[in-house]
Design a protein around this motif. Structure first.
Motif, short mmCIF file in Angstrom:
data_model
loop_
_atom_site.label_atom_id
_atom_site.label_comp_id
_atom_site.label_asym_id
_atom_site.label_seq_id
_atom_site.Cartn_x
_atom_site.Cartn_y
_atom_site.Cartn_z
N MET A 1 63.91 62.50 46.69
CA MET A 1 64.40 61.16 46.87
C MET A 1 63.25 60.25 47.27
O MET A 1 62.39 60.61 48.06
CB MET A 1 65.48 61.14 47.95
N GLN A 2 63.28 59.01 46.72
CA GLN A 2 62.30 57.99 47.09
C GLN A 2 63.05 56.69 47.38
O GLN A 2 64.10 56.42 46.79
CB GLN A 2 61.29 57.76 45.96
N ILE A 3 62.47 55.90 48.27
CA ILE A 3 63.07 54.60 48.59
C ILE A 3 62.42 53.54 47.70
O ILE A 3 61.19 53.47 47.60
CB ILE A 3 62.86 54.25 50.07
N ALA A 4 63.28 52.72 47.06
CA ALA A 4 62.79 51.63 46.22
C ALA A 4 63.10 50.31 46.91
O ALA A 4 64.19 50.11 47.45
CB ALA A 4 63.45 51.69 44.85
N HIS A 5 62.13 49.41 46.87
CA HIS A 5 62.26 48.09 47.50
C HIS A 5 62.47 47.05 46.41
O HIS A 5 61.78 47.04 45.39
CB HIS A 5 61.00 47.75 48.31
N LYS A 6 63.43 46.15 46.64
CA LYS A 6 63.79 45.14 45.64
C LYS A 6 63.02 43.84 45.87
O LYS A 6 62.76 43.45 47.00
CB LYS A 6 65.29 44.87 45.67
N PHE A 7 62.69 43.17 44.77
CA PHE A 7 62.08 41.84 44.82
C PHE A 7 62.82 40.93 43.84
O PHE A 7 63.45 41.39 42.89
CB PHE A 7 60.58 41.89 44.51
N ASP A 8 62.76 39.61 44.11
CA ASP A 8 63.48 38.65 43.26
C ASP A 8 62.63 38.25 42.05
O ASP A 8 61.54 38.80 41.83
CB ASP A 8 63.94 37.44 44.07
N GLU A 9 63.13 37.26 41.29
CA GLU A 9 62.43 36.83 40.07
C GLU A 9 61.07 36.20 40.37
O GLU A 9 60.22 36.10 39.48
CB GLU A 9 63.30 35.88 39.25
N GLU A 10 60.85 35.80 41.61
CA GLU A 10 59.54 35.26 42.01
C GLU A 10 58.73 36.33 42.75
O GLU A 10 57.74 36.00 43.41
CB GLU A 10 59.73 34.00 42.86
N TYR A 11 59.17 37.56 42.67
CA TYR A 11 58.51 38.74 43.24
C TYR A 11 58.49 38.78 44.76
O TYR A 11 57.69 39.49 45.36
CB TYR A 11 57.08 38.89 42.67
N ARG A 12 59.39 38.01 45.39
CA ARG A 12 59.50 38.06 46.85
C ARG A 12 60.43 39.20 47.25
O ARG A 12 61.45 39.42 46.61
CB ARG A 12 60.05 36.74 47.38
N TRP A 13 60.05 39.89 48.29
CA TRP A 13 60.86 41.02 48.80
C TRP A 13 62.22 40.52 49.24
O TRP A 13 62.36 39.47 49.85
CB TRP A 13 60.12 41.66 49.97
N ILE A 14 63.25 41.31 48.92
CA ILE A 14 64.62 41.02 49.35
C ILE A 14 65.00 42.06 50.39
O ILE A 14 65.31 43.20 50.06
CB ILE A 14 65.61 41.05 48.16
N PRO A 15 64.95 41.68 51.68
CA PRO A 15 65.26 42.66 52.73
C PRO A 15 66.71 43.13 52.65
O PRO A 15 67.60 42.39 52.28
CB PRO A 15 65.00 41.89 54.02
N GLY A 16 66.90 44.39 52.98
CA GLY A 16 68.25 44.97 53.01
C GLY A 16 68.73 45.46 51.65
O GLY A 16 69.85 45.97 51.54
N GLU A 17 67.92 45.32 50.62
CA GLU A 17 68.31 45.74 49.27
C GLU A 17 67.62 47.04 48.84
O GLU A 17 67.56 47.36 47.66
CB GLU A 17 67.99 44.62 48.26
N GLU A 18 67.09 47.78 49.81
CA GLU A 18 66.44 49.04 49.50
C GLU A 18 67.48 50.05 49.00
O GLU A 18 68.63 50.03 49.45
CB GLU A 18 65.72 49.62 50.73
N ILE A 19 67.07 50.88 48.06
CA ILE A 19 67.98 51.91 47.56
C ILE A 19 67.24 53.25 47.51
O ILE A 19 66.02 53.30 47.44
CB ILE A 19 68.54 51.56 46.16
N ASN A 20 68.02 54.30 47.58
CA ASN A 20 67.47 55.65 47.43
C ASN A 20 67.55 56.03 45.96
O ASN A 20 68.60 55.93 45.34
CB ASN A 20 68.24 56.65 48.27
N ILE A 21 66.43 56.49 45.41
CA ILE A 21 66.39 56.91 44.00
C ILE A 21 66.18 58.43 43.98
O ILE A 21 65.26 58.95 44.61
CB ILE A 21 65.23 56.22 43.25
N PHE A 22 67.05 59.11 43.26
CA PHE A 22 66.94 60.55 43.12
C PHE A 22 66.43 60.87 41.72
O PHE A 22 66.72 60.14 40.76
CB PHE A 22 68.31 61.22 43.35
N PRO A 23 65.70 61.93 41.57
CA PRO A 23 65.20 62.28 40.23
C PRO A 23 66.36 62.69 39.31
O PRO A 23 67.37 63.20 39.77
CB PRO A 23 64.25 63.45 40.49
N ASN A 24 66.17 62.40 38.02
CA ASN A 24 67.20 62.83 37.06
C ASN A 24 67.00 64.33 36.78
O ASN A 24 66.18 64.99 37.43
CB ASN A 24 67.14 61.98 35.78
#
Length: 145
Positions: A1-24
């Motif tokens: 599992m890895q944590i992915a951090h989200k950014f908006d269309e202007e590439y600014r970080w969006i706090p609280g939108e982190e998700i866990n990504i699991f390998p397929n």
């Protein structure tokens, strides 16, 4: 599992939108659009993703405002400010009142002169006419009782 951090269309970080990504099933991590696995810098105030890394974009002025927020005024300070405003308003009203008083004195002198001139020229101003003139001047704010 890895944590992915989200950014908006202007590439600014969006706090609280982190998700866990699991390998397929093939062991590959599929990253959704506008997400990155790059770790955020610590501390971070206003990070922006440049496509490869997070960069800090906060200005010195913004950081200073965050670190040293303005101290709210005490009730005494607010009352002192209000008192100064009221004193200034009172001074302005006093000046207007003083001007009005001087104007009234001048108008009363002019009325007296006109009455004296009328008397000297044997022009009789009836008490009724004088009363009408004074009433008009009172209503118009020219003289005060």
């Amino acid at each position: 599992m890895q944590i992915a951090h989200k950014f908006d269309e202007e590439y600014r970080w969006i706090p609280g939108e982190e998700i866990n990504i699991f390998p397929n099933a093939d062991g590959i991590y599929e990253l959704p659009e506008n997400y990155t696995f790059k770790e955020l810098p610590q501390p971070n105030w206003k990070p922006k993703f440049n496509g490869e890394d997070w960069i800090e974009t906060i200005t010195d002025e913004e950081l200073e405002a965050i670190k040293n927020p303005p101290i709210p005024k005490t009730e005494i300070e607010l009352l002192q400010e209000k008192n100064i405003e009221l004193e200034n308003a009172l001074m302005e009203l006093s000046e207007v009142s003083s001007f009005q008083e001087k104007r009234n004195v001048e108008l009363e002198k002019a009325l007296l002169e006109m009455t004296e001139i009328a008397a000297d020229n044997s022009i009789k101003v009836s008490e009724n006419e004088k009363g009408i003139l004074e009433t008009t001047m009172l209503v118009g704010g020219i003289i005060n009782v």
